[in-house]
Design a protein around this motif. Sequence first.
Motif, PDB file in Angstrom:
ATOM      1  N   ILE A   1       2.043  -2.589  -6.890  1.00  0.00           N
ATOM      2  CA  ILE A   1       1.439  -1.265  -7.127  1.00  0.00           C
ATOM      3  C   ILE A   1       2.269  -0.559  -8.186  1.00  0.00           C
ATOM      4  N   VAL A   2       1.599   0.076  -9.139  1.00  0.00           N
ATOM      5  CA  VAL A   2       2.325   0.769 -10.213  1.00  0.00           C
ATOM      6  C   VAL A   2       1.901   2.239 -10.259  1.00  0.00           C
ATOM      7  N   PHE A   3       2.892   3.104 -10.342  1.00  0.00           N
ATOM      8  CA  PHE A   3       2.651   4.530 -10.599  1.00  0.00           C
ATOM      9  C   PHE A   3       3.247   4.823 -11.973  1.00  0.00           C
ATOM     10  N   ILE A   4       2.424   5.351 -12.886  1.00  0.00           N
ATOM     11  CA  ILE A   4       2.947   5.638 -14.224  1.00  0.00           C
ATOM     12  C   ILE A   4       2.710   7.110 -14.569  1.00  0.00           C
ATOM     13  N   ALA A   5       3.812   7.780 -14.937  1.00  0.00           N
ATOM     14  CA  ALA A   5       3.676   9.136 -15.467  1.00  0.00           C
ATOM     15  C   ALA A   5       3.801   9.026 -16.977  1.00  0.00           C
ATOM     16  N   SER A   6       2.811   9.525 -17.700  1.00  0.00           N
ATOM     17  CA  SER A   6       2.861   9.355 -19.155  1.00  0.00           C
ATOM     18  C   SER A   6       1.976  10.371 -19.876  1.00  0.00           C
ATOM     19  N   HIS A   7       2.216  10.431 -21.194  1.00  0.00           N
ATOM     20  CA  HIS A   7       1.344  11.208 -22.084  1.00  0.00           C
ATOM     21  C   HIS A   7       0.517  10.273 -22.953  1.00  0.00           C
ATOM     22  N   GLU A   8       0.940   8.994 -22.969  1.00  0.00           N
ATOM     23  CA  GLU A   8       0.357   8.045 -23.911  1.00  0.00           C
ATOM     24  C   GLU A   8      -1.026   7.578 -23.440  1.00  0.00           C
ATOM     25  N   ALA A   9      -2.023   7.763 -24.302  1.00  0.00           N
ATOM     26  CA  ALA A   9      -3.414   7.425 -23.943  1.00  0.00           C
ATOM     27  C   ALA A   9      -3.555   5.949 -23.565  1.00  0.00           C
ATOM     28  N   GLU A  10      -2.826   5.079 -24.333  1.00  0.00           N
ATOM     29  CA  GLU A  10      -3.023   3.649 -24.100  1.00  0.00           C
ATOM     30  C   GLU A  10      -2.580   3.172 -22.722  1.00  0.00           C
ATOM     31  N   VAL A  11      -1.672   3.923 -22.105  1.00  0.00           N
ATOM     32  CA  VAL A  11      -1.213   3.557 -20.761  1.00  0.00           C
ATOM     33  C   VAL A  11      -2.377   3.639 -19.774  1.00  0.00           C
ATOM     34  N   PHE A  12      -3.193   4.668 -19.967  1.00  0.00           N
ATOM     35  CA  PHE A  12      -4.225   4.943 -18.960  1.00  0.00           C
ATOM     36  C   PHE A  12      -5.364   3.924 -18.987  1.00  0.00           C
ATOM     37  N   ASP A  13      -5.414   3.142 -20.097  1.00  0.00           N
ATOM     38  CA  ASP A  13      -6.406   2.039 -20.126  1.00  0.00           C
ATOM     39  C   ASP A  13      -6.064   0.980 -19.085  1.00  0.00           C
ATOM     40  N   HIS A  14      -4.799   0.950 -18.682  1.00  0.00           N
ATOM     41  CA  HIS A  14      -4.360  -0.071 -17.718  1.00  0.00           C
ATOM     42  C   HIS A  14      -4.337   0.474 -16.293  1.00  0.00           C
TER      43      HIS A  14
ATOM     44  N   MET B   1       0.834  -1.207   0.000  1.00  0.00           N
ATOM     45  CA  MET B   1       0.000   0.000   0.000  1.00  0.00           C
ATOM     46  C   MET B   1       0.872   1.263   0.000  1.00  0.00           C
ATOM     47  N   VAL B   2       0.386   2.273  -0.733  1.00  0.00           N
ATOM     48  CA  VAL B   2       1.091   3.566  -0.762  1.00  0.00           C
ATOM     49  C   VAL B   2       0.101   4.648  -0.355  1.00  0.00           C
ATOM     50  N   ASN B   3       0.537   5.490   0.583  1.00  0.00           N
ATOM     51  CA  ASN B   3      -0.327   6.596   1.003  1.00  0.00           C
ATOM     52  C   ASN B   3       0.448   7.910   0.950  1.00  0.00           C
ATOM     53  N   ILE B   4       0.068   8.742   0.011  1.00  0.00           N
ATOM     54  CA  ILE B   4       0.711  10.064  -0.118  1.00  0.00           C
ATOM     55  C   ILE B   4      -0.230  11.053   0.574  1.00  0.00           C
ATOM     56  N   ASP B   5       0.237  11.585   1.677  1.00  0.00           N
ATOM     57  CA  ASP B   5      -0.651  12.353   2.545  1.00  0.00           C
ATOM     58  C   ASP B   5      -0.244  13.833   2.604  1.00  0.00           C
ATOM     59  N   ASN B   6      -1.020  14.637   1.880  1.00  0.00           N
ATOM     60  CA  ASN B   6      -0.843  16.093   1.945  1.00  0.00           C
ATOM     61  C   ASN B   6       0.603  16.524   1.642  1.00  0.00           C
TER      62      ASN B   6
END
Lengths: 361, 209
Positions: free
Chosen positions: B169-182, B1-6
Motif C-alpha cells: 500500500i502506498v500513500f503519497i503526498a505530492s504536488h506533482e501531477a504525474e504522481v497522481f496518474d499512479h 490494509m490501512v483504515n484511518i477512522d475519523n
Amino acid sequence: MIKVLFKRILNFMPYVAAYFLALGLAAMAFAFFGENVLFKDGSFSMVKVACYLPSDNELNSAGFSFISNMNSVEDTISFIELDSPEEVRTAVDEGDVVAGLIIPEDFASGIFSGSNPELEVVFKSADTFDEQVVKDIMLVLANDLGVGQACVQTIYDFCDQHGVPFDQSSELSDVVRINELGYALDRMNIFRYDTVDSIAAFTLTQKIAGAALVYVFLLSVFVFAYFCKGSNPAFIARARLSGISPALFFVMEAMSVMVMMYIAFALITIGLQFTKIGISMMALIKMLPVVAIIAFIVTGVSYLFRSPVSAAYISFAAFTVLMYLAGGLLPLEFMPKFLQEMSVYNPFKYLITFTLEAMFT
Amino acid sequence: MVNIDNVSVKYKKTVLTNVNITAGNGECIGLLGLNGSGKSTLLSAVSGIKKPASGKIYIEGKTGFVTQENALIDELTAYDNILMWTSMKKDEILKALNGPELSILKVSDFINVRVRNMSGGMKKRLALASVIITGPDVLLMDEPLAALDIPAKSDILKFIDAFKAKGGIVFIASHEAEVFDHCDKIYHLKDGKCTLVDKSRSVSEIIND
C-alpha cells in the motif's frame, strides 16, 4: 548500527581535527603570551605603592634597595617614597596608591636588640588581580626585609672582624665557619629570586590554558552541529521507525561526539607535554567527566536548532557570555565585585575549576 | 490494509479533522493539497510518529516512511547509510538491492559513493531503498519527486507500480501531477478537511476548488 557509528566517527574526525587545530592554536597562543600582557615591564600591572623609609640607619636604605630591585618587585611595583607614616596612610586611604609600606624608626637596631620591630603594611581591601599580587608581594617583602637586614649586618660584622671589604665577603669562607656565612649568604639569595611574579604568571598561563580548552570544546558546536542529526525530523522519524527512541538516538550521538572530543583532547594533552604548560598525563583519565558533560551540552545545543549555522552562532554568543561571566575569558579578579559574586551561580565556573584541577594537579 | 477512522491531528497551526481513508492491498492513495494543508502531518500520523488527537488508525503490517528531507548521513557511503538502520549483512543488502523490486532504483550502481558526492536523484533513490530494504507493507512518501530529474522520477514511479503490484500500500503526498496518474484514490486536503476527489479531474482543477 554501532559499526556504522564508528565509521561516522572515523569519517568525521578530519573535520574535528581541523577545527581543534585552528582554534586550539589560537587559544594556545593566547595562553602562552597572556602572561606577557600582565607581568612584563610597561604593562598595566605596574601599581603604585607608597613607602616611608626612616633615615636613622644605612641598613634601611641597603635592605630597601635590595627588595625594590628584585625582578618581581621592579616589574610590578612603582615605589613612591613619602616623608612620614601619616602621608603613607593618607595616600592609601585616598586611593592614590594601592598599598603602603611603613618602616618604623629604629627598625634596624631593633632587629639586633631582639625587640622584634614590625613593618607596617597598609592596604585597602584587595579587589583586583593587580592588588592581590601586590598584597602578596608586600607580605613577602615585610617578612624578608628584616631577615635581609640581619643578614647584611652579619656579613658586615664578619667583614669588619677580619678586615675584608664588604663586596669581597665570599672570601670569608676561608676564615669563618662555613655554616654561619652560608646561612647569611643564602638568606641574601632571597633577594635574587623573582619567583613571586613568575609563579603568578605560570599559574595564570595554566588558568588561561584550562579555560581556553573548555571554551574551545564548547564552541565545537561549530563542527558537531553538522554531525548531530537529532534536530532533523527526518532522522528522528527514521530512528523511531527503526525502533530507536529519540532519547536513545541522542545518547548515541552524544557518545559519538564524546569519543571524537576525547581523541582531540588526548592529542592536545600529548602536544602540551612539549610545552611549558605541563599538563598532567593523569588528565587523560580525570578529564573524562568534563569531556562527557561538554559532549552532552554540545549535542543538546545542536539538537535545539534546526540549522547547524543557527546552532553555531547562537551557542557562540551564549557560551562567550557565560564563559566571560565564569572568569574563563578574563580572570574573575579583574571584574567588578558584583560580577564576581554572580559567578557562583554560573555552572561553567565549576566546569573550569574542575578542568584546571584535572589538568594541573 | 490501512483504515484511518475519523482521525483528527494537530501540529503547529495545522489541524486535520475527521479524516477517513481506507486503503486495500495494492492500492496507492494520493494526498493533494497546498503547502501547510496537512499532508505531511497526516503521513506522520499514519507512520505512528505523530499521535492523533482523536480517532483510530489501523494498519496491517509494517510501515516505511520516506520523508521529504532525506535521512542520509553525508559522510557515509550508500551502503553504510543502509546499514545504519538495519541489522542485515552486506551480502543480504546487496542481494536485496539487486532483487526484482529494488533493482529499479539502481542503488547498487553507486553503493560505495558517499552521500555528499551524490546527485539529488541518487539521494532520493537511496533514501527510498534504505526504507524498502526493511520490508514495509505500507509505504508513506512525502513529496517523492520534488526537484528530481526525469530518469529519477521515472524510476521512482516505476518502483511505486512494482510495490503496488506486490500487494503493498502506498500513500503519497505530492504536488506533482504525474504522481497522481499512479494513484487509485486521490484525497484533497483543504481547511483541515480531507475529501475524496474524482480521479479524472486535473490536479490544478482540484487545487483551485
